[in-house]
Design an enzyme around this catalytic site. Structure first.
Site, PDB file in Angstrom:
ATOM      1  CG  ASP A   1      -4.777  -3.226   9.598  1.00 23.92           C
ATOM      2  OD1 ASP A   1      -3.677  -3.534  10.113  1.00 23.92           O
ATOM      3  OD2 ASP A   1      -5.030  -3.369   8.387  1.00 23.92           O
TER       4      ASP A   1
ATOM      5  CD  GLN B   1      -1.904  -5.900   2.675  1.00 23.92           C
ATOM      6  OE1 GLN B   1      -1.935  -6.687   3.616  1.00 23.92           O
ATOM      7  NE2 GLN B   1      -1.054  -4.884   2.629  1.00 23.92           N
TER       8      GLN B   1
ATOM      9  CE  LYS C   1       0.188  -7.654   6.717  1.00 24.34           C
ATOM     10  NZ  LYS C   1      -0.631  -6.593   6.129  1.00 24.34           N
TER      11      LYS C   1
END
Ligand code: NAP
Length: 327
Positions: free
Chosen positions: A124, A98, A54
């Protein structure tokens, strides 16, 4: 005839090609690039690889990407403090924590951390405000993997409106938003899970079948209507030689990869499904690259939204495609 391959890597490249000039324009206008803060807690090796990818992709797209690392024994309060700092930072438009957080942090730690992220920085799409907006078909920030699947279907010209879609898996991060995105594009959607009775019979009604369960090769041809489009979201690291030998013949590319590395990432969909499906997304090279491309796109969207740009969070119907909900 073998299924048409839905090339996620190519579609992801296309999306990055669209994001990069928009990032450059934002940077020129604002005097700073869109910024992404990634929080990684603990030493989970798979998470470390995901985060590295990422960061690399964000840098390539011209974004600012900062990693906030905490040790596996960090307390929940420390993680929340990092999130709060990123919430207040003017340089960071997107925040990604994460998953998974270390189990020792407690069962509700993820929920508490995800809830702490400012909704307009929630790249997200996990904050309840963004989930609520998704339900109402007016979300700006939607979970990256399911929105990547929609990009794959639409750019591969798979008709969604009027199609019968079956989603296997009901997680907050993939299954549920996937079902909503398909619904908003006028598919007739069924969600399946571990308690679904006669799963193959339900799945085989689908024109579009999305599997997101994390069970290698679980979806066999018995689950698939001839000619259906099958999207394989699942990724499981398999190191059991017997499983790999059963799925991939000697001399095949996948088997060679296993021989080189000693493990293989295997999707939910059995290789024999290629003989039944009309179109199929591969693992690897299907949904995975799209997840990262959508993270870049969401960070840009968050930056534009925060600067009062055209994609402001809560605007009309970004999650619903051109037709929206029809209301
Ligand atoms: P998750 O939170 O573990 O959810 C799995 C879902 O699958 C649950 O709803 C579960 O049902 C269902 N399920 C499990 N076994 C089943 C069975 N035998 N029959 C029917 N349903 C079953 O997983 P997730 O986060 O959604 O991820 C799913 C998969 O996608 C994983 O392999 C993950 O690695 C992969 N993934 C890939 C990407 C990518 O970028 N390629 C991104 C995200 C996730 P219950 O709710 O009844 O337990």
């Amino acid at each position: 005839m073998p299924a048409r391959v839905l090339d996620g890597a190519a579609v992801a490249q296309e999306i990055r090609g669209e994001v990069a000039p928009a990032v450059a324009a934002f940077t020129a206008r604002s005097g700073r690039p869109p910024g992404l803060g990634i929080v990684l807690v603990g030493e989970d090796p798979a998470s470390a690889i995901y985060v590295r990818n990422k960061l690399k992709s964000a840098g390539e797209a011209g974004l600012r990407a900062d990693l906030e690392r905490l040790s596996a024994d960090a307390r929940l309060e420390e993680v929340l403090a990092v999130v709060e700092r990123l919430n207040r930072s003017d340089a960071h438009d997107g925040i990604l924590v994460q998953s998974p957080l270390p189990a020792a942090m407690g069962a509700d730690a993820e929920r508490r951390v995800f809830d702490a992220v400012r909704p307009d920085k929630d790249v997200d799409g996990l904050h309840p405000v963004n989930v609520g907006r998704l339900v109402q078909n007016r979300a700006a920030l939607v979970a990256c993997t399911p929105s990547g699947v929609i990009e794959l279907l639409e750019r591969s010209k798979v008709p969604i409106a009027g199609a019968r879609a079956v989603v296997i898996g009901r997680s907050d991060i993939v299954g549920k938003p996937m079902a909503l995105l398909l619904l908003h594009r006028h598919a007739t959607v069924t969600i399946c899970h571990s308690r679904t009775a006669d799963l193959p019979a339900v799945a085989s009604t689908a024109d579009i079948l999305v599997s997101a369960i994390g069970r290698p090769a679980f979806v066999t041809p018995a689950f698939v209507k001839r000619g259906a489009t099958v999207v394989d979201v699942g990724t499981t690291q398999v190191s059991d030689r017997a499983v790999v030998e059963r799925l991939f013949p000697a001399g095949s590319k996948r088997r060679d990869a296993f021989e080189r590395r000693g493990s293989l990432v295997v999707g939910d969909v059995h290789p024999d499904v290629a003989d039944v499906a009309g179109a199929l997304s591969p693992v690897p090279g299907g949904v995975g690259p799209l997840t990262i491309a959508m993270l870049l796109k969401n960070t840009l969207t968050a930056a534009l939204g925060r600067s009062g740009g055209p994609d402001r969070s809560g605007g009309s119907g970004r999650s619903g495609g051109p037709g929206g909900s029809g209301r």
